[in-house]
Design an enzyme around this catalytic site. Structure first.
Site, short mmCIF file in Angstrom:
data_model
loop_
_atom_site.label_atom_id
_atom_site.label_comp_id
_atom_site.label_asym_id
_atom_site.label_seq_id
_atom_site.Cartn_x
_atom_site.Cartn_y
_atom_site.Cartn_z
N CYS A 44 0.81 -1.22 0.00
CA CYS A 44 0.00 0.00 0.00
C CYS A 44 0.84 1.26 0.00
O CYS A 44 0.30 2.36 -0.08
CB CYS A 44 -0.98 0.00 1.16
SG CYS A 44 -0.18 0.11 2.74
N CYS A 113 -0.52 -4.35 8.22
CA CYS A 113 -0.05 -3.17 8.94
C CYS A 113 0.69 -3.61 10.21
O CYS A 113 1.71 -3.04 10.57
CB CYS A 113 -1.20 -2.25 9.32
SG CYS A 113 -2.24 -1.81 7.94
#
Ligand code: FES
Lengths: 141, 389
Positions: A44, A113
């Protein structure tokens, strides 16, 4: 055919995670850290930077910076919290799942993440070991 | 203060619209297919809405079919015309910056043996019409381009495209997805030269779950859904009567106040743009001035991530949308931002502010006081410095 996520995903964050995101306790720069490590998430496009201050093989202080989403900030903050005050050997045993669990779980799509902050931690610890190699006590555990 | 600046995603329903809809839930709840009075009342309501919507786009009432929204209208138009014309050719042209409700349908058609070209756009998001002319062939049956880009507000040259298509000897059908443009710019099907136009109610203060497809008389189109036919061959199933009534009322309000609302949104838009331009390392995406939707401000604040920004603005009562990769399930930056040439790291910090007639000057003052603060706060915690991007 299974039901898939929508184009702009349906994200539901836990209250705990949101609280961390709103009020992170360990975010910011650090002067004179023992090690700094940085990792990017190629998926990302985020960046995560971790600072550790280590004395006598113990993480006495830790801080981080994030160019990432709410999950990134929250997982970063939790990672720091979980290793602060721990020995380097203890920190090396931290698992991704512990980070996610401490935040009341993570949406599956946001697991990476947590992986990012975890990877940065591993990198920082490895660098520390390397810089110490031969000089102080050998790695343990 | 609560400030809603995500009107490009959906809008609040106008109170007048709710009022118009209410009787159609409990009193005038009839099914429009039967000629008894309750049924007639429902059929009349549909007809009235058809008239209002037709007038707003310079069409005839019979050319308006109600759908579940613009997504369904796009699907019905593109697949319907592709199937009906497959014997004349199997080539379609669209753009790289269309809404997913167009792109996914085109991809589906590719799987079914159609060929689709996706036109590039320039740095402001304008479709390359020269490229369009180059790609037109004897196989081309349909061109689909939105009149306004829903992410960055570019007003596309649809009239020019219509002109190009009209000049061809061979009929090439033209579909315009006007979901983002309706109520922001004039939509005149004759001026555009469109054969098919998709509309949505919930982006113009109407209810969700209802939209319309304009199909010019004589356009060969096959139904893509099958089942019980109530009023429309193309769209089986019982009509969403309260929704259709609400849609009609929303269009009435939109047309009554069109010029005033556009001027109002333009003023607020330009205030936001000049305010954001004062924030260092900030890009405005899309064109300025007359060729930009009056309702759209798309901004890339370098060095920060959009989902975080969106949630921080939410903490301050401001609702916006983001084009950041982090906010999608595919973890890719918005295809529109990529198409205009934004680097992924810059797209990362993109926020879309979209206005409606209900936004006020005070709300803009407030937004302009909050945004720079949040930008600074997030840049302070970022390892990526904006000047590096
Ligand atoms: S940082 Fe990109 S998804 Fe979390």
């Amino acid at each position: 055919m299974t039901v898939e996520y929508t184009e702009r995903g349906m994200l539901k964050y836990s209250e705990k995670l949101l609280e961390r995101f709103r009020n992170p306790k360990h975010i910011g720069e650090m002067e004179n850290p023992t090690v700094v490590a940085e990792e990017g998430d190629p998926q990302c496009g985020d960046m995560f930077r971790l600072y550790l201050k280590i004395e006598d093989d113990r993480i006495v202080d830790a801080k981080f910076l994030s160019f990432g989403c709410a999950a990134n900030i929250a997982t970063g903050d939790m990672t720091v919290e979980l290793v602060k005050g721990k020995t380097v050997a203890e920190a090396e045993r931290l698992q991704i799942k512990e980070i996610a669990d401490a935040l009341g779980g993570l949406p599956l799509i946001k697991m990476h993440c947590a992986v990012l902050s975890y990877k940065t931690l591993k990198k920082a610890l490895a660098e520390y070991r390397k810089s110490r190699a031969g000089s102080v006590s050998p790695p343990q555990g | 203060m609560r400030v809603y600046l995500d009107n490009g995603t959906t809008t609040p329903v106008a109170p007048e619209v709710v009022e118009a809809m209410l009787p159609y839930f409990t009193e005038k709840f009839g099914h429009p297919v039967f000629p008894y009075s309750l049924g007639q009342e429902a059929a009349d309501a549909v007809e009235r809405a058809q008239e209002i919507i037709a007038r707003s786009i310079n069409a005839r009432p019979e050319e308006v079919v109600f759908t579940s929204g613009a997504t369904q209208a796009n699907d019905m138009a593109i697949r319907g015309v592709a199937y009906a014309n497959r014997n004349r050719g199997r080539h379609l042209i669209t753009t790289k910056v269309e809404n997913p409700s167009v792109l996914r349908v085109c991809e589906r058609l590719e799987k079914e043996g159609f060929r689709v070209d996706y036109l590039p756009v320039d740095a402001e998001g304008f479709v390359d019409t020269a490229e369009l002319e180059k790609r037109l062939s004897d196989e081309t049956i349909l061109v689909s381009v939105a009149n306004v880009n829903d992410e960055i507000g570019t007003i596309e040259p649809v009239e020019e495209i219509g002109e190009i298509l009209r000049e061809r000897q061979r009929k090439i059908y033209f579909h315009v997805n006007a979901a983002a443009g309706y109520g922001r710019v004039e939509v005149d099907v004759k001026k555009i030269g469109a054969d098919l136009v998709s509309l949505s109610a919930h982006k113009i203060h109407g209810p969700k779950g209802v939209g319309a497809l304009y199909v010019a008389e004589g356009t060969p189109i096959e139904p893509v859904y099958f089942g019980y036919i109530s009023l429309f061959n193309l769209r089986p199933g019982t009509e969403n009567i309260p929704g259709i009534v609400g849609f009609g009322r929303a269009v009435e309000l939109m047309m009554e106040n069109f010029e005033r609302d556009v001027a109002h949104m333009t003023r607020l838009r330009d205030r936001l743009i000049s305010g954001f331009e004062e924030i260092p390392h900030t890009l405005i995406n899309g064109p300025r001035g007359k060729k930009r939707s009056p309702a759209n401000v798309s901004c890339s604040f370098k060095g920060l991530e959009g989902e975080s920004m969106m949630l921080h603005l939410d903490l301050n009562g401001i609702s916006v949308a983001t084009g950041s990769a982090c906010s999608t399930t595919k973890l890719e930056p918005s295809h529109v931002l990529t198409a205009i040439g934004l680097k992924a790291a810059v797209a990362h910090g993109t926020i879309r502010f979209t206005l409606s007639r209900y936004n006020t000057e005070e709300e803009i003052d407030y937004t302009l006081s909050v945004v720079p603060r949040v930008v600074e706060q997030l840049r302070r915690i970022s390892p990526v410095k904006p000047e590096q991007l």
